[in-house]
Structure formats: C-alpha cells, structure tokens
Motif scaffolding. Structure first.
Motif, short mmCIF file in Angstrom:
data_model
loop_
_atom_site.label_atom_id
_atom_site.label_comp_id
_atom_site.label_asym_id
_atom_site.label_seq_id
_atom_site.Cartn_x
_atom_site.Cartn_y
_atom_site.Cartn_z
N THR A 68 16.35 23.43 -5.98
CA THR A 68 15.52 24.44 -5.31
C THR A 68 16.38 25.57 -4.75
OG1 THR A 68 13.89 22.77 -4.72
CG2 THR A 68 13.82 24.80 -3.48
N GLN A 69 15.91 26.79 -4.90
CA GLN A 69 16.56 27.95 -4.32
C GLN A 69 15.49 28.87 -3.75
OE1 GLN A 69 18.42 30.49 -7.46
NE2 GLN A 69 17.63 28.94 -8.86
N GLN A 70 15.88 29.67 -2.77
CA GLN A 70 14.91 30.57 -2.15
C GLN A 70 14.93 31.92 -2.86
OE1 GLN A 70 15.73 30.44 2.18
NE2 GLN A 70 13.87 29.21 2.29
N VAL A 71 13.72 32.42 -3.15
CA VAL A 71 13.59 33.66 -3.90
C VAL A 71 12.43 34.50 -3.36
CG1 VAL A 71 14.48 32.62 -6.04
CG2 VAL A 71 12.01 32.66 -5.61
N LEU A 72 12.42 35.76 -3.76
CA LEU A 72 11.30 36.67 -3.52
C LEU A 72 10.76 37.10 -4.87
CD1 LEU A 72 12.40 39.28 -0.81
CD2 LEU A 72 10.37 37.85 -0.70
N LEU A 73 9.44 37.21 -4.99
CA LEU A 73 8.85 37.81 -6.19
C LEU A 73 9.16 39.30 -6.16
CD1 LEU A 73 6.94 37.59 -8.69
CD2 LEU A 73 5.09 38.21 -7.14
N ARG A 74 9.83 39.81 -7.17
CA ARG A 74 10.19 41.23 -7.19
C ARG A 74 9.32 42.06 -8.12
NH1 ARG A 74 11.92 43.20 -2.76
NH2 ARG A 74 14.06 42.75 -2.21
N ASP A 75 8.86 41.45 -9.22
CA ASP A 75 8.06 42.22 -10.17
C ASP A 75 7.32 41.27 -11.09
OD1 ASP A 75 7.03 44.49 -11.35
OD2 ASP A 75 8.75 44.82 -12.66
N PHE A 76 6.22 41.72 -11.64
CA PHE A 76 5.51 40.94 -12.66
C PHE A 76 4.70 41.89 -13.52
CE2 PHE A 76 2.67 41.26 -9.10
CZ PHE A 76 1.40 41.43 -9.65
N GLN A 77 4.47 41.49 -14.76
CA GLN A 77 3.67 42.30 -15.68
C GLN A 77 2.46 41.48 -16.12
OE1 GLN A 77 7.32 42.11 -16.76
NE2 GLN A 77 7.50 43.66 -15.18
N MET A 78 1.30 42.13 -16.05
CA MET A 78 0.06 41.48 -16.48
C MET A 78 -0.35 42.02 -17.85
SD MET A 78 -0.80 39.45 -13.97
CE MET A 78 -2.46 39.02 -14.47
N HIS A 79 -1.07 41.20 -18.60
CA HIS A 79 -1.66 41.65 -19.86
C HIS A 79 -2.74 42.68 -19.54
CE1 HIS A 79 -3.89 41.53 -23.66
NE2 HIS A 79 -2.81 41.01 -24.20
N ALA A 80 -2.93 43.65 -20.45
CA ALA A 80 -3.87 44.75 -20.19
C ALA A 80 -5.29 44.26 -19.93
CB ALA A 80 -3.85 45.71 -21.37
N TYR A 81 -5.73 43.20 -20.64
CA TYR A 81 -7.12 42.77 -20.43
C TYR A 81 -7.29 41.25 -20.37
CZ TYR A 81 -6.82 42.55 -25.54
OH TYR A 81 -6.42 42.28 -26.81
N LYS A 82 -6.29 40.48 -20.76
CA LYS A 82 -6.39 39.02 -20.66
C LYS A 82 -5.90 38.54 -19.30
CE LYS A 82 -5.46 38.12 -25.56
NZ LYS A 82 -4.48 37.51 -26.48
N GLN A 83 -6.39 37.38 -18.89
CA GLN A 83 -5.89 36.76 -17.65
C GLN A 83 -4.56 36.09 -17.96
OE1 GLN A 83 -8.88 34.20 -15.94
NE2 GLN A 83 -10.03 35.91 -15.14
N LEU A 84 -3.55 36.93 -18.13
CA LEU A 84 -2.27 36.43 -18.62
C LEU A 84 -1.13 37.20 -17.95
CD1 LEU A 84 -0.95 34.61 -20.88
CD2 LEU A 84 -1.04 36.61 -22.35
N VAL A 85 -0.19 36.45 -17.39
CA VAL A 85 1.01 37.06 -16.81
C VAL A 85 2.06 37.10 -17.91
CG1 VAL A 85 2.66 37.03 -14.90
CG2 VAL A 85 0.42 35.94 -14.62
N LEU A 86 2.56 38.29 -18.23
CA LEU A 86 3.50 38.44 -19.34
C LEU A 86 4.93 38.10 -18.93
CD1 LEU A 86 2.19 41.78 -20.91
CD2 LEU A 86 1.69 39.44 -21.63
N HIS A 87 5.29 38.42 -17.68
CA HIS A 87 6.68 38.22 -17.25
C HIS A 87 6.74 38.25 -15.74
CE1 HIS A 87 11.05 38.90 -16.87
NE2 HIS A 87 11.12 38.37 -18.07
N ALA A 88 7.70 37.55 -15.15
CA ALA A 88 7.88 37.57 -13.70
C ALA A 88 9.37 37.62 -13.35
CB ALA A 88 7.24 36.34 -13.06
N ASP A 89 9.71 38.45 -12.36
CA ASP A 89 11.09 38.58 -11.90
C ASP A 89 11.20 38.06 -10.47
OD1 ASP A 89 11.10 40.04 -14.21
OD2 ASP A 89 12.03 41.82 -13.37
N PHE A 90 12.19 37.23 -10.23
CA PHE A 90 12.43 36.70 -8.88
C PHE A 90 13.85 37.05 -8.46
CE2 PHE A 90 9.22 34.00 -10.80
CZ PHE A 90 8.27 33.87 -9.80
N GLN A 91 14.02 37.37 -7.18
CA GLN A 91 15.35 37.68 -6.65
C GLN A 91 15.76 36.60 -5.66
OE1 GLN A 91 15.69 41.43 -4.63
NE2 GLN A 91 17.84 41.14 -4.16
#
Length: 199
Positions: A68-91
């Motif tokens: 386990t490590q501590q992180v912050l959500l820094r960015d994420f990309q959603m699909h244009a119309y689907k309920q889908l997360v394309l990518h997530a960045d954590f720092q």
C-alpha cells in the motif's frame, strides 16, 4: 479510501484495449523517489468511485500487489459516451512534503442569508473548488463557505473563508470572488417603481 490495483507490464494502445475489454482500466502511479509504475484497476469499481467527491480530494490508499502507498488522483479520462474510464493517473504523496491540489467548496446557509430572505437575490457560485497547499494529513475533504451573512449585491471572497489548520489558499495574491448575490434586474426595477409610487 482504499483502491486496489495490479501491476502491469504491457503498454501501448493494443494492450490498453485488451485491458478495457477485460473490464479493467489502465493507469499510472508517479512521483516520489520511485519510478513511475503502470497499473491496472477494476474499471467498474473505479467508475463508481469517481462519482464520490471524496475520491477526488482525499489521500487514497492504493494497494498494488499487496503493498500500500498513499496517492492522490491527479487525472482521469472518460469515454465520450460509454460508462467507461479510459485511464487514471495517481501521484504518490510524501507525508512530510506539502501537496498542491484542488479542494471542493461546499456552500451553506444561502437560503437564510439577508440577500435571499430579505433582498430576493440570487446567489451565484463563481468558484466550486479552490487551489490549496498543505501536508497530506491536513488535506480537508471539502471547505465550507458560509453564506449566512451575505447581503444583496454583496460577495464572498477567499479572504473571508475560515480555512482548516495548515491549509493555505493558492490565489497568487488575488482575493478571488467565490460567490455573489445579485438581485434580478426585473425585480430591482419593480421595487424601484413601487418606491416611486409611495412618494
């Protein structure tokens, strides 16, 4: 909040597509002394977690293959119309180093303010989040903006806020406006006409 992820070795468009087809979301963890690490997360769990305000403004416990490590959500990309997360960045965050992030603003007591009760004003939120700096342990889930004393035609600025201990607003020397109370033009004209009639 806890997030479970798995290390991944394959990268590229094809590998990411295969992950998403399997219900997972590719991501990356970066920052700190360690090298950036490619990860995969449960796509459905991440989608629902992103709906929670706290997920965006809290220190998260990210577990990767049992560690386990501590992180912050820094960015994420959603699909244009689907309920889908394309990518997530954590720092990664270091408990001894200050972090710079955005915190949501929660507005309270607007309906009991003189602006609304007596002046018939409409309260507009100019900012919904605030750039802050603090140690990870001092990061608030949100900052409360009390509008209880707001007068018609008045406004609330960053300098009017009571920030939690250890939290500094990053406004680059500007006393930014957070909310305003304006009387609708039609109502102001009607009140002026009524005042004229009384004379």
């Amino acid at each position: 909040m806890k997030v479970v992820a798995f290390a991944r070795t394959q990268q590229g468009t094809g590998a990411s597509r295969r992950l998403r087809n399997a219900g997972q979301t590719p991501g990356i963890v970066y920052g700190g002394a360690d090298a950036p690490q490619l990860i995969a997360l449960d796509g459905n769990a991440l989608f629902h977690a992103l709906k929670k305000e706290a997920f965006h403004g809290s220190i998260l416990d990210l577990e990767i293959d049992g560690k386990t490590q501590q992180v912050l959500l820094r960015d994420f990309q959603m699909h244009a119309y689907k309920q889908l997360v394309l990518h997530a960045d954590f720092q990664r965050v270091d408990a001894s180093k200050k972090i710079h992030t955005k915190v949501a603003l929660h507005f309270v007591n607007a309906e009991t303010s003189p602006a609304v009760k007596l002046g018939g004003a409409i309260v507009s939120h100019v900012l919904n989040e605030l750039d802050v700096e603090c140690l990870p342990a001092q990061l608030p889930e949100f900052i409360t903006v009390d509008l209880g004393n707001l007068e018609a035609g008045g406004s609330v600025h960053v300098n009017d806020l009571t920030l939690p201990a250890g939290v500094t607003a990053l406004t680059h020397g500007q006393n930014l406006t957070i909310a305003t109370a304006s009387v609708p033009a039609g109502q102001a004209a009607a009140e002026a006409a009524a005042a004229e009639e009384k004379k």
